[in-house]
Design a protein around this motif. Structure first.
Motif, PDB file in Angstrom:
ATOM      1  N   ALA A  45       0.826  -1.208   0.000  1.00 45.58           N
ATOM      2  CA  ALA A  45       0.000   0.000   0.000  1.00 45.58           C
ATOM      3  C   ALA A  45       0.861   1.259   0.000  1.00 45.58           C
ATOM      4  CB  ALA A  45      -0.928  -0.011   1.211  1.00 45.58           C
ATOM      5  N   SER A  46       2.044   1.178   0.596  1.00 48.78           N
ATOM      6  CA  SER A  46       2.926   2.339   0.666  1.00 48.78           C
ATOM      7  C   SER A  46       3.530   2.701  -0.686  1.00 48.78           C
ATOM      8  CB  SER A  46       4.060   2.084   1.671  1.00 48.78           C
ATOM      9  OG  SER A  46       4.786   0.916   1.326  1.00 48.78           O
ATOM     10  N   SER A  47       3.519   1.743  -1.634  1.00 47.39           N
ATOM     11  CA  SER A  47       4.058   1.983  -2.978  1.00 47.39           C
ATOM     12  C   SER A  47       3.116   1.372  -4.006  1.00 47.39           C
ATOM     13  CB  SER A  47       5.459   1.390  -3.110  1.00 47.39           C
ATOM     14  OG  SER A  47       6.327   1.862  -2.104  1.00 47.39           O
ATOM     15  N   PRO A  48       1.928   1.963  -4.187  1.00 46.46           N
ATOM     16  CA  PRO A  48       0.912   1.338  -5.046  1.00 46.46           C
ATOM     17  C   PRO A  48       1.327   1.204  -6.504  1.00 46.46           C
ATOM     18  CG  PRO A  48       0.282   3.576  -4.445  1.00 46.46           C
ATOM     19  CD  PRO A  48       1.467   3.228  -3.609  1.00 46.46           C
ATOM     20  N   GLY A  49       2.291   2.008  -6.953  1.00 49.32           N
ATOM     21  CA  GLY A  49       2.713   1.929  -8.344  1.00 49.32           C
ATOM     22  C   GLY A  49       3.917   1.046  -8.569  1.00 49.32           C
ATOM     23  N   THR A  50       4.358   0.342  -7.527  1.00 46.21           N
ATOM     24  CA  THR A  50       5.577  -0.470  -7.611  1.00 46.21           C
ATOM     25  C   THR A  50       5.258  -1.944  -7.408  1.00 46.21           C
ATOM     26  OG1 THR A  50       6.878   1.365  -6.698  1.00 46.21           O
ATOM     27  CG2 THR A  50       7.897  -0.814  -6.670  1.00 46.21           C
ATOM     28  N   TYR A  51       5.893  -2.780  -8.214  1.00 49.97           N
ATOM     29  CA  TYR A  51       5.781  -4.229  -8.055  1.00 49.97           C
ATOM     30  C   TYR A  51       7.075  -4.755  -7.446  1.00 49.97           C
ATOM     31  CZ  TYR A  51       1.662  -4.135 -11.055  1.00 49.97           C
ATOM     32  OH  TYR A  51       0.423  -3.872 -11.576  1.00 49.97           O
ATOM     33  N   TYR A  52       6.940  -5.701  -6.509  1.00 48.46           N
ATOM     34  CA  TYR A  52       8.096  -6.308  -5.860  1.00 48.46           C
ATOM     35  C   TYR A  52       8.147  -7.793  -6.195  1.00 48.46           C
ATOM     36  CZ  TYR A  52       8.109  -2.026  -3.058  1.00 48.46           C
ATOM     37  OH  TYR A  52       8.144  -0.705  -2.659  1.00 48.46           O
ATOM     38  N   GLY A  53       9.363  -8.319  -6.292  1.00 53.04           N
ATOM     39  CA  GLY A  53       9.531  -9.734  -6.569  1.00 53.04           C
ATOM     40  C   GLY A  53      10.202 -10.437  -5.407  1.00 53.04           C
ATOM     41  N   MET A  54       9.770 -11.656  -5.134  1.00 51.84           N
ATOM     42  CA  MET A  54      10.367 -12.472  -4.080  1.00 51.84           C
ATOM     43  C   MET A  54      10.506 -13.897  -4.608  1.00 51.84           C
ATOM     44  SD  MET A  54       9.016 -13.140  -0.214  1.00 51.84           S
ATOM     45  CE  MET A  54       9.962 -14.161   0.934  1.00 51.84           C
ATOM     46  N   PRO A  55      11.715 -14.487  -4.533  1.00 49.38           N
ATOM     47  CA  PRO A  55      11.892 -15.848  -5.055  1.00 49.38           C
ATOM     48  C   PRO A  55      10.972 -16.848  -4.357  1.00 49.38           C
ATOM     49  CG  PRO A  55      14.016 -14.822  -4.595  1.00 49.38           C
ATOM     50  CD  PRO A  55      12.969 -13.918  -4.008  1.00 49.38           C
ATOM     51  N   LEU A  56      10.417 -17.752  -5.128  1.00 46.06           N
ATOM     52  CA  LEU A  56       9.610 -18.832  -4.568  1.00 46.06           C
ATOM     53  C   LEU A  56      10.525 -19.902  -3.986  1.00 46.06           C
ATOM     54  CD1 LEU A  56       7.045 -19.265  -7.461  1.00 46.06           C
ATOM     55  CD2 LEU A  56       6.489 -18.459  -5.161  1.00 46.06           C
ATOM     56  N   LEU A  57      10.149 -20.413  -2.836  1.00 42.81           N
ATOM     57  CA  LEU A  57      10.891 -21.539  -2.259  1.00 42.81           C
ATOM     58  C   LEU A  57      10.427 -22.858  -2.860  1.00 42.81           C
ATOM     59  CD1 LEU A  57      12.837 -22.629   0.050  1.00 42.81           C
ATOM     60  CD2 LEU A  57      10.711 -23.103   1.278  1.00 42.81           C
ATOM     61  N   ALA A  58       9.119 -22.994  -3.030  1.00 42.89           N
ATOM     62  CA  ALA A  58       8.565 -24.287  -3.454  1.00 42.89           C
ATOM     63  C   ALA A  58       7.164 -24.087  -4.017  1.00 42.89           C
ATOM     64  CB  ALA A  58       8.519 -25.251  -2.262  1.00 42.89           C
ATOM     65  N   TRP A  59       6.636 -25.186  -4.556  1.00 42.09           N
ATOM     66  CA  TRP A  59       5.234 -25.280  -4.954  1.00 42.09           C
ATOM     67  C   TRP A  59       4.577 -26.337  -4.088  1.00 42.09           C
ATOM     68  CZ3 TRP A  59       3.565 -21.820  -8.581  1.00 42.09           C
ATOM     69  CH2 TRP A  59       4.544 -21.197  -9.356  1.00 42.09           C
ATOM     70  N   GLY A  60       3.303 -26.146  -3.793  1.00 42.47           N
ATOM     71  CA  GLY A  60       2.605 -27.091  -2.943  1.00 42.47           C
ATOM     72  C   GLY A  60       1.314 -27.579  -3.575  1.00 42.47           C
ATOM     73  N   LEU A  61       1.058 -28.875  -3.455  1.00 44.41           N
ATOM     74  CA  LEU A  61      -0.208 -29.460  -3.894  1.00 44.41           C
ATOM     75  C   LEU A  61      -1.131 -29.548  -2.692  1.00 44.41           C
ATOM     76  CD1 LEU A  61      -1.986 -30.970  -5.998  1.00 44.41           C
ATOM     77  CD2 LEU A  61      -0.836 -33.081  -5.255  1.00 44.41           C
TER      78      LEU A  61
END
Length: 231
Positions: A45-61
């Motif tokens: 909310a503090s940066s509504p015009g910005t997208y941030y990326g975070m590496p995924l650790l895993a996928w889950g079923l």
């Protein structure tokens, strides 16, 4: 005139039981590591015009057959789709940093991997909570551990994650006094489940953890906003 009332008694619906059944279908039953660098994309909310990326650790079923991305987030290994808080992070989608493509569904090859492995390693349900799977942590995740609000905190590297038969996931930390070999690997006797020893655990990416360890003033101020409400 109104329609006559049915003589049968009204049906009582236990909403709590319905919620529990619905939640149970979202429990994780299998994990697969993310090894190609795919990311979660989120906004604040503090940066509504910005997208941030975070590496995924895993996928889950999940038990409902949905596949979701997983990231160490606040106090848990979180399903990306559950992150709806604009202040702390609102999930937008997944991203391939190589192509810069943003998408909202997991890759087909991960879905196939998880479904196939779940079929192959199908376990028999029992009354006891049992260990289903272990994954190494590949992101350099760190855990800030606290036992009481007034006690000192400890920043510890996360060496892996355990999935249990009830769908819960816990981080694996090391008791340095019991470590006999380096590097520490899954299966070593010095490893323990974070929740078994620590009252509160918060997970941080490697670069944030290093700022905390270096006592960066801005990072410590932000940390206080996260930890103090729990006191």
């Amino acid at each position: 005139m109104g329609a006559p009332l049915s003589p049968r008694s009204a049906q009582v619906i236990d909403l709590d039981s319905v919620r529990q059944r619905h939640q149970a279908r979202k429990t994780l039953i299998r994990l697969a590591p993310e090894l190609d660098g795919l990311e979660m994309v989120y906004q604040l909310a503090s940066s509504p015009g910005t997208y941030y990326g975070m590496p995924l650790l895993a996928w889950g079923l999940r038990e409902d057959d949905h596949v979701v991305g997983l990231v160490p987030w606040m106090e848990q290994l979180a399903d990306c789709h559950t992150l709806h808080n604009h202040e702390n992070g609102h999930f937008i989608g997944y991203r391939d940093p190589e192509t810069e493509e943003i998408f909202d569904a997991p890759p087909d090859h991960k879905v196939d991997e998880l479904v196939s492995s779940a079929d192959y390693f199908e376990y028999e349900p029992s009354g006891e909570v049992t260990l289903i799977q272990q994954l190494p942590d590949t992101l350099g995740t760190h855990a800030l551990c606290m036992n009481r609000p007034e006690s000192p905190w400890h920043m510890k590297p996360v060496f892996g994650w355990r999935l249990y038969s009830d769908g819960s996931v816990d981080a694996l930390l090391a008791d340095e006094d019991k470590a006999k070999m380096t590097p520490i690997l899954l299966g070593d006797d010095c490893l323990y489940s974070a929740k078994s020893r620590h009252q509160s655990v918060y997970f941080f990416q490697r670069h944030i953890a290093n700022r905390i360890l270096e006592e960066d003033p801005a990072t410590l101020d932000a940390l206080a906003m996260v930890v103090l409400p729990q006191g």
